[in-house]
Design an enzyme around this catalytic site. Sequence first.
Site: not given
Ligand code: FPP
Length: 231
Positions: A8, A12, A21, A56-57, A59, A182-183
Site C-alpha cells: 500500500d 501517496r 500515481r 480496485n476496479w 479506480r 486492516r486486511l
Molecule cells: C496500492 O497503493 C497499490 C496497488 C493497488 C497496486 C500495487 C502494484 C504494484 C506495487 C506495482 C507492481 C506490482 C507487480 C506485482 C508487478 P495505492 O495506489 O492504493 O496507494 P495509496 O493508498 O497511497 O493511493
Amino acid sequence: MHVGIIMDGNGRWASRKGLSRMAGHRKGALAVEEIIKSCANFGVDTLTLYAFSTENWKRESLEIDSLMTLFESYLKKYLNEFIRNEIRITFLGSREKLSQKLIEIINIATESTRHHTKFFLNLAINYGGRDEIVRAVKKIAVDIEKGFLKSSDIDENTISLMLDTASQADPDLIIRTAGEQRLSNFLSWQSAYSEFYFSKTEWPEFNKTEFVKALDSYKNRVRSFGAVAGE
Ligand code: FPP
C-alpha cells in the site's frame, strides 16, 4: 515460511513527490523485485503479493489500464528469470474482467513454472478473499451435484483445497505498508492464524532493510495457534 504483503501507499508516495500515481506504481514494481530477491536469504519460500483487489476496479479507468499493462510487461520482462531461478508463479484471483493479453501471459507464466518447487510467488490480481471463498463454494456445490462429494465429507481441508492457494501453506506473516492497519479482503480464509506487521513506510520505499525489520519482529513472537503459549 510464507509471507503475504499488502503493498500500500504507491499513490501517496507519488503525490508527496509531485508525481503521477502511475510513477508510484512503477517505483513499487522495483520494490517488488528487491523483496523477491531478498526472500531466499531469509528463509521465505512463499511470497504472496496483493497487486490488485476486487475493489480496485473502482479506480479511474486510466489508472486501472496502466496497472494492467504494468503487470503484463512485468511478467514478460521477468518470466525467464523466474524460470531460471525455479520460481513457481501462481495467480490468485479471478481471471474474469482481465484483458485477453494479461490472461495469456498469466497462463504462460503459470504453465511454464508449474513444476518448480524452490520458491512460490503468488500474485493476487483481481483478488478478494471473499470472492475466492465464493468461487470455492461454487466448485464444492458442483462436485456435490455431480456426486463426487458428499456434504457430510466437507471439512476445513476440503475448503482449503478449493481455494486459489490450494495445497500451499497458510501465511505465517502478513505485512501491510503505508500505515493502514486492516486486511482489506486479503487471504481472508488463509490468515486465520497469521501474524501481522504494519509498517509506516510506503510501498515504493519498502526495501530489504524494512523487510528484515518485519521478519525480525515475527521471529520474536510466540505463536500458540489457540493453545496455551509456551506449552
Ligand atoms: C496500492 O497503493 C497499490 C496497488 C493497488 C497496486 C500495487 C502494484 C504494484 C506495487 C506495482 C507492481 C506490482 C507487480 C506485482 C508487478 P495505492 O495506489 O492504493 O496507494 P495509496 O493508498 O497511497 O493511493
